[in-house]
Design an enzyme around this catalytic site. Structure first.
Site, PDB file in Angstrom:
ATOM      1  N   TYR A   1      30.517  53.646  49.580  1.00 36.70           N
ATOM      2  CA  TYR A   1      29.260  52.875  49.691  1.00 36.70           C
ATOM      3  C   TYR A   1      29.319  51.681  48.744  1.00 36.70           C
ATOM      4  O   TYR A   1      28.996  50.555  49.099  1.00 36.70           O
ATOM      5  CB  TYR A   1      28.076  53.795  49.348  1.00 36.70           C
ATOM      6  CG  TYR A   1      26.714  53.160  49.549  1.00 36.70           C
ATOM      7  CD1 TYR A   1      26.148  53.082  50.816  1.00 36.70           C
ATOM      8  CD2 TYR A   1      26.001  52.623  48.477  1.00 36.70           C
ATOM      9  CE1 TYR A   1      24.905  52.497  51.010  1.00 36.70           C
ATOM     10  CE2 TYR A   1      24.766  52.030  48.656  1.00 36.70           C
ATOM     11  CZ  TYR A   1      24.224  51.978  49.922  1.00 36.70           C
ATOM     12  OH  TYR A   1      22.986  51.386  50.111  1.00 36.70           O
TER      13      TYR A   1
ATOM     14  N   LYS B   1      29.351  47.738  49.642  1.00 40.72           N
ATOM     15  CA  LYS B   1      28.260  46.841  49.209  1.00 40.72           C
ATOM     16  C   LYS B   1      28.790  45.742  48.269  1.00 40.72           C
ATOM     17  O   LYS B   1      28.267  44.638  48.274  1.00 40.72           O
ATOM     18  CB  LYS B   1      27.142  47.645  48.535  1.00 40.72           C
ATOM     19  CG  LYS B   1      26.385  48.574  49.501  1.00 40.72           C
ATOM     20  CD  LYS B   1      25.629  47.816  50.586  1.00 40.72           C
ATOM     21  CE  LYS B   1      24.785  48.721  51.461  1.00 40.72           C
ATOM     22  NZ  LYS B   1      24.135  48.028  52.576  1.00 40.72           N
TER      23      LYS B   1
HETATM   24  N1  LIG Z   1      16.852  52.891  50.522  1.00 39.48           N
HETATM   25  C1  LIG Z   1      17.615  52.535  49.510  1.00 39.48           C
HETATM   26  O1  LIG Z   1      17.529  53.080  48.424  1.00 39.48           O
HETATM   27  C2  LIG Z   1      18.575  51.395  49.680  1.00 39.48           C
HETATM   28  C3  LIG Z   1      18.984  50.731  48.513  1.00 39.48           C
HETATM   29  C4  LIG Z   1      19.862  49.675  48.633  1.00 39.48           C
HETATM   30  C5  LIG Z   1      20.295  49.262  49.872  1.00 39.48           C
HETATM   31  N2  LIG Z   1      19.876  49.922  50.996  1.00 39.48           N
HETATM   32  C6  LIG Z   1      20.394  49.421  52.269  1.00 39.48           C
HETATM   33  O2  LIG Z   1      19.335  49.046  53.110  1.00 39.48           O
HETATM   34  C7  LIG Z   1      19.715  49.171  54.473  1.00 39.48           C
HETATM   35  C8  LIG Z   1      18.647  49.946  55.216  1.00 39.48           C
HETATM   36  O3  LIG Z   1      18.601  51.252  54.681  1.00 39.48           O
HETATM   37  P1  LIG Z   1      17.288  52.142  54.665  1.00 39.48           P
HETATM   38  O4  LIG Z   1      17.050  52.507  53.270  1.00 39.48           O
HETATM   39  O5  LIG Z   1      16.218  51.494  55.426  1.00 39.48           O
HETATM   40  O6  LIG Z   1      17.860  53.451  55.389  1.00 39.48           O
HETATM   41  P2  LIG Z   1      17.434  54.212  56.721  1.00 39.48           P
HETATM   42  O7  LIG Z   1      18.345  55.389  56.823  1.00 39.48           O
HETATM   43  O8  LIG Z   1      15.974  54.468  56.736  1.00 39.48           O
HETATM   44  O9  LIG Z   1      17.762  53.147  57.863  1.00 39.48           O
HETATM   45  C9  LIG Z   1      19.074  52.859  58.258  1.00 39.48           C
HETATM   46  C10 LIG Z   1      19.071  52.602  59.756  1.00 39.48           C
HETATM   47  O10 LIG Z   1      20.423  52.283  60.143  1.00 39.48           O
HETATM   48  C11 LIG Z   1      20.668  52.946  61.381  1.00 39.48           C
HETATM   49  N3  LIG Z   1      22.105  53.153  61.582  1.00 39.48           N
HETATM   50  C12 LIG Z   1      22.934  54.003  60.934  1.00 39.48           C
HETATM   51  N4  LIG Z   1      24.171  53.927  61.469  1.00 39.48           N
HETATM   52  C13 LIG Z   1      24.129  52.998  62.451  1.00 39.48           C
HETATM   53  C14 LIG Z   1      25.075  52.474  63.359  1.00 39.48           C
HETATM   54  N5  LIG Z   1      26.339  52.918  63.383  1.00 39.48           N
HETATM   55  N6  LIG Z   1      24.674  51.520  64.237  1.00 39.48           N
HETATM   56  C15 LIG Z   1      23.387  51.075  64.252  1.00 39.48           C
HETATM   57  N7  LIG Z   1      22.439  51.555  63.428  1.00 39.48           N
HETATM   58  C16 LIG Z   1      22.800  52.503  62.535  1.00 39.48           C
HETATM   59  C17 LIG Z   1      19.931  54.261  61.248  1.00 39.48           C
HETATM   60  O11 LIG Z   1      19.727  54.895  62.518  1.00 39.48           O
HETATM   61  C18 LIG Z   1      18.645  53.823  60.583  1.00 39.48           C
HETATM   62  O12 LIG Z   1      17.672  53.446  61.532  1.00 39.48           O
HETATM   63  C19 LIG Z   1      21.094  49.827  54.453  1.00 39.48           C
HETATM   64  O13 LIG Z   1      22.087  48.834  54.591  1.00 39.48           O
HETATM   65  C20 LIG Z   1      21.161  50.455  53.076  1.00 39.48           C
HETATM   66  O14 LIG Z   1      22.478  50.599  52.621  1.00 39.48           O
HETATM   67  C21 LIG Z   1      19.020  50.967  50.923  1.00 39.48           C
END
Ligand SMILES: NC(=O)c1ccc[n+]([C@@H]2O[C@H](COP(=O)([O-])OP(=O)(O)OC[C@H]3O[C@@H](n4cnc5c(N)ncnc54)[C@H](O)[C@@H]3O)[C@@H](O)[C@H]2O)c1
Length: 364
Positions: free
Chosen positions: A206, A210
């Site tokens: 991860y 990133k």
């Molecule tokens: N929540 C956190 O703490 C956090 C922190 C930093 C960065 N992020 C980043 O933010 C972004 C969104 O994450 P989130 O927190 O909303 O998580 P989440 O799990 O709620 O949403 C992620 C979405 O991506 C979709 N997904 C997963 N694999 C996929 C694929 N192969 N093709 C298409 N869609 C796919 C999932 O179905 C889901 O709807 C991600 O890139 C994550 O790495 C999240």
């Protein structure tokens, strides 16, 4: 010796974002926005907010049930529109189809903004020693890299193809006028993380993915003038969405998790304001803070004077690097180009002769 003075005129990035300055979310109205992973978490928050402000949002996700239900719900109440298209970001053809569908669904025949948001975390076997007694380990599962990096690179490649074709759009500019109609926008918003900025223990894939997204952002923003695409980056801290597993919630217990609404706010500022070019915002928990003279932020403790303090969840992690790092790079490249120019045709011919000799084994 003269001190090195940066030349802001040569810079394609806009100045650091004033996080206290208001922006108008209504500027997203009329835009056509393609988002991957928009069925859940931040994605779903973005889709709701942008459709509410009159945008057409095309959601590509593997979660058909959640994505479809979200779009139906939004379309009952919003001035804008949300469309769900099945898309697996790790599958090139699936993303090609998503972009084509978005153009077909676009009321003006183009895409104004692409958000590379889909991501996964979870158990990462890269460091696991469970097979130490085997002769060799089985091949590792690179799903986290495939979704968080290969998927983002596919999205970026397609964005670089479709955004410049957006009818009525022009080259991005710090002097542009944020607008819901024309000129149309060309914007790529990448989802990094605090894992882009530092290590996250037990999540090597991860973190590697990133970090790579950060490198992608920094590289694209240097040449954003070529295709006129502005590129920005969000780096959230741990935020309360389904990506944060139960196990991680135990580890984070007592910590300060951030809120989806603050990520949505920071992302909406980027999408709405076409004058923001090549900037990053880190988003964490909402805090009352004050900036010290040296630029560092300090927490304002309850009971202490709140003079000069603000309430904030978003901060620029790279507020100054465009005047330092990227300018130094440009300066260094300029020096190298000058050395090359000084060597001229003679230098080129000498190198060609050397290369020919080398290729036949002389001078190795
Ligand atoms: N929540 C956190 O703490 C956090 C922190 C930093 C960065 N992020 C980043 O933010 C972004 C969104 O994450 P989130 O927190 O909303 O998580 P989440 O799990 O709620 O949403 C992620 C979405 O991506 C979709 N997904 C997963 N694999 C996929 C694929 N192969 N093709 C298409 N869609 C796919 C999932 O179905 C889901 O709807 C991600 O890139 C994550 O790495 C999240």
């Amino acid at each position: 010796m003269d001190t090195y003075t940066p030349k802001p005129a040569a810079i394609l990035q806009s100045p650091p974002i004033d996080i206290t300055a208001p922006y108008d979310a209504a500027w997203v109205g009329g835009k056509v926005i393609l988002i991957t992973g928009g069925a859940s978490g931040f994605g779903a928050g973005f889709v709701q907010n942008w459709a509410q402000h009159g945008a057409t949002v095309i959601v590509g996700d593997i979660n058909v049930q959640k994505g479809d239900a979200l779009c139906r719900e939004i379309n009952k109440q919003s001035t804008g529109k949300a469309h769900f298209v099945y898309c697996d970001v790790t599958d090139w053809q699936s993303q090609v189809n998503l972009f084509k569908q978005a153009v077909k669904l676009s009321p003006h025949g183009g895409i104004d903004c692409v958000v590379a948001n889909a991501g996964i975390a979870g158990r990462d076997i890269l460091q696991e020693g469970a097979h130490l007694d085997a002769a060799e380990p089985p091949p590792p599962d690179f799903k986290i890299i495939n979704v968080n990096l290969t998927g983002v690179l596919y999205t970026t490649h397609l964005a670089c193809f479709w955004l410049p074709k957006n009818p009525g759009s022009s080259i991005c500019s710090i002097d542009s006028k944020p607008s819901t109609t024309s000129p149309r926008d060309r914007h790529l918003l990448l989802l990094g993380s605090v894992a882009s900025l530092g290590p996250i223990a037990i999540q090597p894939q991860y973190c590697a993915a990133k970090h790579a997204v950060l490198g992608l952002f920094r590289t694209l923003r240097v040449t954003s003038g070529l295709q006129g695409i502005r590129v920005n980056l969000l780096c959230p801290y741990f935020i309360d969405t389904p990506i944060v597993t139960a196990g991680v919630r135990f580890i984070l217990a007592g910590g300060a998790m951030g809120k989806v609404e603050d990520v949505v706010d920071a992302g909406t500022r980027f999408v709405a304001d076409s004058r923001i070019l090549g900037r990053a915002l880190a988003v964490g928990p909402r805090m009352r803070v004050r900036q010290k003279e040296n630029g560092e932020w300090e927490l304002v403790m309850p009971g202490s004077t709140t003079e000069g303090s603000i309430e904030a969840a978003a901060f620029e992690p790279y507020a100054d690097d465009w005047t330092d790092q990227d300018l130094w790079n440009r300066n260094f490249v300029q020096l190298i180009n000058m050395v090359q120019a000084g060597r001229g045709w003679i230098g080129w011919a000498q190198d060609i002769v050397k290369a020919i000799l080398y290729s036949v084994g002389i001078g190795r």
